[in-house]
Design a protein around this motif. Structure first.
Motif, PDB file in Angstrom:
ATOM      1  N   GLY A 154       4.629   5.477   6.065  1.00 40.60           N
ATOM      2  CA  GLY A 154       4.293   4.261   5.318  1.00 40.60           C
ATOM      3  C   GLY A 154       4.004   3.107   6.268  1.00 40.60           C
ATOM      4  O   GLY A 154       2.999   2.410   6.119  1.00 40.60           O
TER       5      GLY A 154
ATOM      6  N   GLU B 289       5.466   9.350   0.623  1.00 40.97           N
ATOM      7  CA  GLU B 289       5.301   9.052   2.042  1.00 40.97           C
ATOM      8  C   GLU B 289       6.645   8.755   2.683  1.00 40.97           C
ATOM      9  O   GLU B 289       7.473   8.086   2.069  1.00 40.97           O
ATOM     10  CB  GLU B 289       4.467   7.769   2.142  1.00 40.97           C
TER      11      GLU B 289
ATOM     12  N   TRP C 163       0.831  -1.210   0.000  1.00 42.73           N
ATOM     13  CA  TRP C 163       0.000   0.000   0.000  1.00 42.73           C
ATOM     14  C   TRP C 163       0.856   1.246   0.000  1.00 42.73           C
ATOM     15  O   TRP C 163       0.491   2.274   0.529  1.00 42.73           O
ATOM     16  CB  TRP C 163      -0.922  -0.005   1.213  1.00 42.73           C
ATOM     17  N   ARG C 164       2.040   1.132  -0.581  1.00 46.41           N
ATOM     18  CA  ARG C 164       2.962   2.271  -0.554  1.00 46.41           C
ATOM     19  C   ARG C 164       2.428   3.439  -1.390  1.00 46.41           C
ATOM     20  O   ARG C 164       2.003   3.268  -2.516  1.00 46.41           O
ATOM     21  CB  ARG C 164       4.316   1.830  -1.107  1.00 46.41           C
ATOM     22  N   GLN C 165       2.472   4.646  -0.813  1.00 45.80           N
ATOM     23  CA  GLN C 165       2.020   5.847  -1.520  1.00 45.80           C
ATOM     24  C   GLN C 165       3.237   6.686  -1.858  1.00 45.80           C
ATOM     25  O   GLN C 165       4.138   6.814  -1.020  1.00 45.80           O
ATOM     26  CB  GLN C 165       1.156   6.708  -0.593  1.00 45.80           C
TER      27      GLN C 165
END
Ligand code: GDP
Length: 357
Positions: A176, A171, A166-168
């Motif tokens: 994270g 971030e 779900w890494r953005q």
């Protein structure tokens, strides 16, 4: 589903803390404990704590040495089992160990702890294990590979959480981690709550109980968990497509192990207001999931939740043949071979991961 929760190492402690704070998990997590060899890491965890390995590492942790992590857990096993024993009551249906698999204490300690607890308890011992992201160094990959291989033997199942899932963009590392921990807490919180739903209290069309969670996880040694939700209509019939699309999103974009679409078994839980749940939608979603996973063993059920959104939770058992696991294992054994034999041609040799013990 009532569980005792034990966090090992830094990531393990933070994950256990996030899960124990999740509102849906509140009735399910009957006790919790954070174990670490690093005193400083324990001090920030809002759970009961236990320091291990003090004689050997004096509270300073094991660095990234997961063999040392396994050793300190083994040497203090009696004390650990004593501390856990007060926390596993007769109502406990499973023990969940949380750990980052790429570090030292959790990576080495979790498989030893699973082994020790299985000798004492009849309930299943599960591990919620964090895989290092692609950008983390070779040591993390190798540690996680060896830990995973050992866990496959020692734990009843290991639910994998990929730190890349779900890494953005933009971030920080800590933001994270916090986001991953929250997402996992939400998913596992809902799974535990659904597995303990009191069928007498609200009319749920088909109730999930803890045996369905256990049977889904029994089909293999590695597992993954996915989730998605969407706005719904007050009219159940109008929600047919909503249910199929949240189930799709839970598997294809909301899972803890991206691309894990090959599994031995599945459990689909549709959560929301009972009168908004379209039965045809649930059936269609289940059929879709069976096709997608290539498994005929897809269980299903509802979880009544007072929300205008509808959500799908997907638990996958036996994901060891999925692409993501294979890609990770390749990465881990390359890291392992590269470290032990600098000869480049040797790094093509696969399956070079040793068990930890
Ligand atoms: P230990 O204390 O020796 O067990 O080591 P860590 O728990 O710090 O393990 C390091 C691994 O866990 C690395 O792969 C990190 O990316 C990951 N990690 C550390 N903290 C967190 C966290 O809070 N959440 C998640 N999801 N991963 C973490």
């Amino acid at each position: 589903m009532k569980v005792a929760l034990i966090g090992v190492g830094q990531a393990g402690g933070k994950l256990a803390e996030a899960l124990s704070r999740d509102p849906l998990a509140a009735d399910s997590v009957v006790s919790s404990l954070a174990i670490n060899s690093a005193r400083a890491d324990l001090s920030s965890i809002g759970l009961d704590t236990l320091l291990i390995g003090a004689e050997r590492v004096n509270g300073h942790g094991v660095g990234g040495d997961n063999e040392l992590g396994a050793t300190v857990m083994q040497e203090d096993a009696n004390e650990v089992v004593d501390a856990v024993s007060g926390r596993v009551g007769s109502d406990c249906e499973a023990i969940i160990i949380t750990a980052g698999l790429g570090g030292g204490t959790g990576s080495g300690g979790a498989p030893v702890l699973a082994h020790e607890l299985k000798r004492v308890y009849d309930v299943p011992v599960y591990v919620l294990g964090v895989l290092p992201g692609r950008d983390e160094g070779a040591l993390y990959q190798r540690n996680a590979g060896r830990s995973l291989k050992t866990l496959a033997r020692e734990a009843d199942a290991t639910i994998l959480v990929d730190n890349d899932a779900w890494r953005q963009a933009g971030e920080s590392m800590d933001e994270g981690y916090a986001a991953v921990n929250e997402k996992i807490a939400q998913r596992v919180g809902l799974l535990l709550a659904a597995g303990e739903f009191d069928a007498g209290s609200v009319a749920a069309e088909s109730v999930v109980d803890s045996s369905e969670v256990i049977n889904t996880l029994r089909e293999g040694s590695l597992a993954a968990i996915g989730y998605a939700s969407a706005e719904s209509s007050p009219d159940a019939d109008a929600n047919l497509n909503t249910i199929t699309s949240v189930a799709r999103n839970a598997l294809l974009t909301g899972t803890s192990l991206p691309d894990a679409t090959t599994a031995e078994s599945g459990l689909l839980i549709v959560a929301g207001q009972a009168d908004r749940i379209s039965r045809k939608g649930v059936e269609a979603a289940r059929t879709w999931l069976e096709d997608e996973l290539g498994s005929m063993q897809v269980r299903g059920g509802d979880y009544p939740l007072d929300s205008e959104r509808l959500a799908a939770l997907v638990l996958l058992g036996g994901v060891e043949r999925s692409e993501r696991v294979q890609a990770f294992l390749d990465r881990a054994s390359e890291a392992s071979v590269a470290e032990e034999t600098p000869d480049a041609t040797e790094s093509l040799v696969n399956d070079d991961l040793d068990d930890l013990f």
